[in-house]
Write a protein that holds these residues in place. Structure first.
Motif, mmCIF file in Angstrom:
data_model
loop_
_atom_site.group_PDB
_atom_site.id
_atom_site.type_symbol
_atom_site.label_atom_id
_atom_site.label_comp_id
_atom_site.label_asym_id
_atom_site.label_seq_id
_atom_site.Cartn_x
_atom_site.Cartn_y
_atom_site.Cartn_z
ATOM 1 N N SER A 148 0.844 -1.190 0.000
ATOM 2 C CA SER A 148 0.000 0.000 0.000
ATOM 3 C C SER A 148 0.877 1.237 0.000
ATOM 4 C CB SER A 148 -0.895 -0.016 1.241
ATOM 5 O OG SER A 148 -1.516 1.239 1.407
ATOM 6 N N ALA A 149 0.412 2.279 -0.710
ATOM 7 C CA ALA A 149 1.171 3.531 -0.768
ATOM 8 C C ALA A 149 0.640 4.518 0.264
ATOM 9 C CB ALA A 149 1.104 4.122 -2.162
ATOM 10 N N ASP A 150 0.244 4.024 1.435
ATOM 11 C CA ASP A 150 -0.215 4.924 2.485
ATOM 12 C C ASP A 150 0.987 5.648 3.081
ATOM 13 O OD1 ASP A 150 0.544 3.433 5.254
ATOM 14 O OD2 ASP A 150 0.012 1.983 3.694
ATOM 15 N N GLU A 151 0.696 6.682 3.872
ATOM 16 C CA GLU A 151 1.782 7.542 4.352
ATOM 17 C C GLU A 151 2.758 6.808 5.263
ATOM 18 O OE1 GLU A 151 -1.081 9.586 7.769
ATOM 19 O OE2 GLU A 151 -0.518 10.670 5.970
ATOM 20 N N VAL A 152 2.292 5.811 6.024
ATOM 21 C CA VAL A 152 3.204 5.054 6.884
ATOM 22 C C VAL A 152 4.184 4.247 6.028
ATOM 23 C CG1 VAL A 152 3.387 3.245 8.629
ATOM 24 C CG2 VAL A 152 1.570 4.948 8.801
ATOM 25 N N SER A 153 3.680 3.618 4.992
ATOM 26 C CA SER A 153 4.551 2.831 4.106
ATOM 27 C C SER A 153 5.566 3.720 3.397
ATOM 28 C CB SER A 153 3.709 2.076 3.075
ATOM 29 O OG SER A 153 2.816 1.192 3.705
ATOM 30 N N ILE A 154 5.113 4.891 2.943
ATOM 31 C CA ILE A 154 6.026 5.823 2.272
ATOM 32 C C ILE A 154 7.084 6.323 3.253
ATOM 33 C CG2 ILE A 154 6.199 8.056 1.115
ATOM 34 C CD1 ILE A 154 4.899 5.932 -0.608
ATOM 35 N N LEU A 155 6.648 6.667 4.452
ATOM 36 C CA LEU A 155 7.588 7.129 5.482
ATOM 37 C C LEU A 155 8.643 6.068 5.752
ATOM 38 C CD1 LEU A 155 8.481 8.991 7.859
ATOM 39 C CD2 LEU A 155 6.727 7.861 9.242
ATOM 40 N N THR A 156 8.211 4.840 5.945
ATOM 41 C CA THR A 156 9.138 3.741 6.227
ATOM 42 C C THR A 156 10.105 3.525 5.070
ATOM 43 O OG1 THR A 156 7.409 2.675 7.561
ATOM 44 C CG2 THR A 156 9.284 1.322 6.901
ATOM 45 N N ALA A 157 9.587 3.622 3.840
ATOM 46 C CA ALA A 157 10.430 3.399 2.665
ATOM 47 C C ALA A 157 11.495 4.480 2.519
ATOM 48 C CB ALA A 157 9.552 3.341 1.415
ATOM 49 N N ILE A 158 11.118 5.745 2.735
ATOM 50 C CA ILE A 158 12.098 6.837 2.602
ATOM 51 C C ILE A 158 13.173 6.722 3.672
ATOM 52 C CG2 ILE A 158 12.431 9.325 2.655
ATOM 53 C CD1 ILE A 158 9.606 9.651 1.567
#
Length: 730
Positions: A651-661
């Motif tokens: 999922s491209a939710d904000e938690v996933s994006i935060l973790t990825a960055i």
């Protein structure tokens, strides 16, 4: 195009008559701005008719200076400087004397120096007082690192002196192969079940130990310098009253040694007069600086009074040693006590006091002793924190101080009167910024031998493992905004970067502190090149990088912001806007800074609403900003998928994006990855909105999660565990 006499005078005084803004557009300084900044530099211009005479006078003064007041010797390998003399003088009669910093040696060059100096004429100049010739002198002498004094005697000319800064060419490196990570949180915002309504040094020590147990080795926070927290009132950590004293607001009163032997203070500590308000202050979502400070001061005043009355032998000897090691503290305490009695800025004090001369009759001795004692306790607690496990402190050296503060009062010649430092309109702050404090005077600090700069620099370096130089462009030039003018009407004033870098390199080695330059905003390639040359590490901030790449793609300008790194071969105009720039090796990498929106607010576009609300963007611009954000988010998400930081079906939710960055940063070549703890629980409210003042609650918001809560949060712990694993992976 031919410059006008006013422009020639401005350039001669180090004032730039034009500059290229962040969008690549040429901005020309107005006549009114040039006149106002020249006034701030001490050039007395009654009207434009005075300019030709002032121009001639300035030229003559520079010729009569003979040598510059500061000379840099890199790596101690000899001296090279220019000598300007009347043509009639005999340069062969020159005598040079160099006195070592520790006064252990004096080096006298031969009375006739033609065999050891290059006397080749560089230029001749005709003035009303005759012809002058400039010559290059090269003295093949090996100098130890330090600050030395050169005296030059030339027949037919007055004696001249200069400060020699003998410095290594590169700042302290530390372990260049280390891949550190750490946490960031403003200390005032650190909630705990034990403090009195704002984080204190014990809270910071507990956070350092918790972080260290998870593999982190760098703890970052905002400046903790002395501040006015009553009348006047200024909670901003970037507007201290001094860069030479710490803020006793952060003292943990319960950890003061004298408390155990003070029945009066102990009784007060355990009374409802302290317990009840401390409970209420601790439960608030906002820091009440006045009440927290007043509560702590009641206890500290008792301890200070008893300490000076009883003078316990061992502790008093330690106190006296502290006073000797911090030579400005007694003067600082007298100033604060005088301010508290008079209750008005020093600019309104009687002449003798305003001029810097205080006597015991000008203040209450009890108040002076309080400030001495409070500074001692604050310093010792902060030193204990820096020495503790995980206490690799990452501190921030703010750009300026309040105009009515101690530093400007004591070193007023080192500051310019009539202008404020700031920044021109740029990507995120389209109206520019006025920071409200006087800039350093570029010539006066040189004539002072940079003593004031050296003092406040070493004050920080004693405790910091890493020190960030706020707005590192100040070493080259600084944007001055004349009083009563808008931020967009400012002009740039030049400084001497070689001399600043020599100071930084020398002092960083003496204290073994790694230096980081905050190179965000309008940054010329020369700044980044100088940082690379002198080993000042740069910053990599994801939110700024995405803004810079978008601006570069839109304008096609290769001069945009910090995304232009000439020494790395990157060109903004040719970088795909869908790809984050490679994280520079050794840099300090983070998602954001204290002046930027929290990650969740940025991702949701809440900062766009806020900027429109306070007038930084118009209603018509809001939709464009939102469209740009959505495009930026889509490109970034796709890139994270392509690079494997975001799983294919995740999922491209904000938690996933935060973790990825954060994972991308952790696996990079950054020297340090700094995690803003508030991002990990998706905080949206900012700590500060630049360009605003007391109309918004800047610097007052506490973290929504207390230490005891986030320290045991599964997501926080898992994220830091993954960062630690990636940092240790070679």
């Amino acid at each position: 195009m031919m410059m006008s006499p006013l422009q020639q005078l401005a350039e001669m005084c180090g004032v730039l008559t034009s500059f290229e803004d962040v969008f690549g557009r040429r901005q020309n300084a107005s006549e009114e701005s040039l006149l106002a900044v020249l006034h701030a530099l001490g050039v007395e211009i009654g009207s434009l008719d005075d300019v030709p005479q002032l121009l001639e006078h300035r030229r003559l003064s520079q010729l009569e200076q003979i040598i510059e007041p500061v000379i840099v010797s890199w790596e101690g390998n000899g001296l090279r400087f220019d000598l300007t003399l009347p043509l009639r003088s005999s340069a062969n009669a020159a005598e040079c004397t160099i006195e070592w910093e520790d006064q252990s040696r004096r080096c006298d060059c031969p009375a006739r120096v033609e065999d050891c100096i290059d006397l080749t004429p560089l230029a001749q100049c005709l003035s009303p007082c005759g012809r002058f010739v400039s010559r290059r002198l090269e003295l093949p002498i090996q100098l130890p690192y330090g600050y030395h004094r050169l005296t030059l005697e030339v027949a037919g000319a007055p004696s001249s002196e200069a400060l020699i800064i003998s410095a290594p060419n590169r700042a302290y490196t530390g372990n260049a192969s280390r891949r550190d990570w750490g946490c960031f949180l403003p200390l005032y915002a650190l909630k705990s079940e034990r403090n009195w309504g704002a984080g204190d040094f014990t809270d910071l020590k507990n956070l350092a130990k918790w972080m260290s147990n998870r593999g982190g080795s760098v703890l970052g926070t905002l400046p903790m310098l002395a501040a006015f927290l009553d009348q006047p009132y200024e909670p901003s950590p970037y507007a201290p009253c001094s860069r030479l004293a710490w803020n006793e607001f952060y003292v943990d009163v319960a950890d003061v040694p004298e408390l155990a032997d003070s029945p009066r203070a102990s009784e007060l500590m355990h009374s409802s007069a302290v317990i009840d308000p401390a409970f209420q202050l601790r439960g608030s979502s906002w820091v009440d600086y006045r009440h927290v400070m007043a509560l702590k001061r009641r206890v500290l005043e008792i301890l200070a009074d008893e300490f000076f009355e009883q003078k316990p032998a061992q502790r008093f000897a330690q106190f006296e040693q502290f006073i000797k090691q911090h030579r400005h503290i007694d003067d600082y305490a007298a100033y604060r006590a005088t301010y508290e009695r008079r209750k008005e800025p020093w600019q309104n004090w009687p002449g003798r006091l305003r001029g810097g001369t205080l006597t015991a009759d000008d203040y209450d001795e009890q108040n002076k002793r309080y400030h001495l004692y409070a500074q001692w306790i604050a310093t010792t607690q902060l030193e204990s924190l820096a020495d503790s496990a995980g206490g690799g402190l990452y501190l921030d050296l703010p750009l300026g101080v309040r105009p009515d503060g101690y530093d400007v009062w004591r070193w007023r010649d080192c500051y310019a009167n009539g202008a404020s430092a700031g920044s021109p309109p740029e990507l995120m702050w389209t109206n520019g910024q006025n920071w409200g404090f006087p800039p350093l005077h570029p010539q006066k600090i040189r004539e002072d031998g940079y003593r004031h700069v050296r003092d406040y620099l070493s004050h920080h370096l004693r405790l910091a493992r890493l020190l960030r130089i706020d707005h590192v462009m100040q070493l080259h030039r600084l944007y001055w905004i004349p009083d009563n003018m808008e931020a967009g009407q400012g002009v740039y004033v030049r400084y001497r970067p070689d001399e600043f870098y020599a100071l930084l390199c020398l002092e960083s080695h003496r204290c073994q502190t790694v230096l980081i330059g905050e190179n965000l905003g309008t940054v010329s390639p020369a700044v980044n090149e100088a940082m690379e040359r002198h080993n000042i590490r740069q910053m990599y901030v994801v939110q700024y990088e995405t803004a810079s790449v978008s601006a570069a793609a839109e304008s096609g300008s290769a001069a945009v912001s910090s995304s232009k790194r000439k020494n790395e071969g990157d060109d903004v105009a040719t970088v795909s806007p869908s790809v984050l720039r490679h994280v520079p090796a050794g840099s300090l990498a983070s998602l954001n800074t204290h002046d930027m929106p929290m990650f969740a607010a940025w991702w949701r576009g809440e900062d766009i609403t806020m900027r429109q609300k306070i007038g930084l963007i118009s209603q018509d611009q809001v939709q464009d900003e939102r469209d740009d954000l959505e495009s930026k988010k889509e490109r970034l998400t796709n890139w994270l998928h392509e690079q494997g930081w975001l799983k294919a079906h995740a999922s491209a939710d904000e938690v996933s994006i935060l973790t990825a960055i954060l994972a991308y940063l952790a696996a990079s070549d950054a020297g340090v990855v700094l995690v803003n703890l508030e991002d990990l629980w998706l905080e949206t409210e900012p700590q500060n909105i630049p360009g605003t003042g007391h109309e918004l609650p800047n610097w007052r918001r506490k973290g929504s999660e207390a230490f005891e809560t986030f320290a045991n949060d599964p997501y926080v712990q898992q994220t830091l565990r993954e960062i630690d694993m990636l940092r240790k992976k070679q």
